[in-house]
Write an enzyme that holds these catalytic residues in place. Sequence first.
Site, PDB file in Angstrom:
ATOM      1  N   SER A 186      -2.987   9.017   9.279  1.00  0.00           N
ATOM      2  CA  SER A 186      -2.614   7.708   9.824  1.00  0.00           C
ATOM      3  C   SER A 186      -1.306   7.837  10.587  1.00  0.00           C
ATOM      4  O   SER A 186      -0.515   8.768  10.346  1.00  0.00           O
ATOM      5  CB  SER A 186      -2.404   6.713   8.681  1.00  0.00           C
ATOM      6  OG  SER A 186      -1.867   5.491   9.161  1.00  0.00           O
ATOM      7  N   TYR A 199       0.842   4.159   0.032  1.00  0.00           N
ATOM      8  CA  TYR A 199      -0.157   4.560   1.035  1.00  0.00           C
ATOM      9  C   TYR A 199       0.443   5.517   2.057  1.00  0.00           C
ATOM     10  O   TYR A 199      -0.147   6.563   2.371  1.00  0.00           O
ATOM     11  CB  TYR A 199      -0.683   3.301   1.717  1.00  0.00           C
ATOM     12  CG  TYR A 199      -1.629   3.545   2.874  1.00  0.00           C
ATOM     13  CD1 TYR A 199      -2.996   3.731   2.656  1.00  0.00           C
ATOM     14  CD2 TYR A 199      -1.178   3.561   4.195  1.00  0.00           C
ATOM     15  CE1 TYR A 199      -3.873   3.943   3.715  1.00  0.00           C
ATOM     16  CE2 TYR A 199      -2.034   3.771   5.254  1.00  0.00           C
ATOM     17  CZ  TYR A 199      -3.387   3.957   5.014  1.00  0.00           C
ATOM     18  OH  TYR A 199      -4.238   4.158   6.075  1.00  0.00           O
TER      19      TYR A 199
END
Length: 297
Positions: A186, A199
């Site tokens: 990401s 995360y």
Amino acid sequence: MTNLQNPKSHYTTENFPKQYQEPPGLQTQMSPKPDCGETSYVGSGRLKGRKALVTGGDSGIGRAAAIAYAREGADVALNYLPEEQPDADEVKKLIEAEGQKAVLIPGDLSDESFCKELVEQAHSELGGLDLLALVAGKQQAVESILDLPTEQLEKTFQINVYSLYWTVKAALPHLPEGASIITTSSVEGFDPNPILLDYAATKFAIIGFTKALSKQLADKGIRVNSVAPGPIWTPLQISGGQPQENIPEFGKSTPATPIGRAGQPIELSATYVFLASTDSSYVTGQIYGITGGMPTV
Ligand code: NAD
Ligand code: MG
């Protein structure tokens, strides 16, 4: 006729309606529905005869990869959570419409023994395995570290990071030379958002895992790469991945992207295909940013 398109207006630029679903959320209940290439992805035989396992293949980015893989000639096994069955059923139909095999294997990737069963079942039902697209992930935004439950911390690491180790360990004895492993990191693995403390750390870990594994497996003729998406319109975001106040301007101002809109899952399809196919024969250990222009350095 020309294919020339302004990327800023290539997909919807409307504000999104606020909408909350309990995680993991269903794509079939989103408004607007993410575009995973259901009606638009056109294949050209680049993955003919390949056997793919796609985690998170029911919705969002994994669904886009699964549809593209089938249209490129691959048989596909999909993993997802049991409550996502309606989304997975749609993908199965789309894969079978291409004349390819679709194997549905629901189950929880935070369980090591399930990861092993998943790989064994995918391998036996597909009659081989040469492509792992590891796309599943958990994201729950929490404002303060003081409110971050240990259970969430553990689950996020188990699903996003540990499951990669467990799945690859189980798959490696089956993977032939020429196989490809693709992880999903990401933009959060480069420039972490303060409300994604757990995360974002998993996405940094995935980048480290991908780079190290690529060096370990190069001698076996197996390539390992990662796709690093920016803000993409998927169930992950409306089921707690973002606070609801970030949903309307998601990808426009929350977070702000130079392209000025959220991405759609189909905008990642070509990269998942490229990294799977022999077109990328000299590519390993790389992280491909598809971020609307957000930096990945
Ligand atoms: P998504 O909700 O469509 O996909 C996530 C999938 O993860 C779910 O469909 C679910 O099947 C799977 N999953 C979650 N917990 C699981 C568990 N315990 N066991 C098995 N499967 C589980 O959302 P998405 O945005 O397409 O997410 C796909 C990947 O892309 C994730 O790794 C996510 O971190 C990454 N990503 C997404 C964005 C974004 O903006 N949407 C940005 C960067 C990275
Ligand atoms: Mg899903």
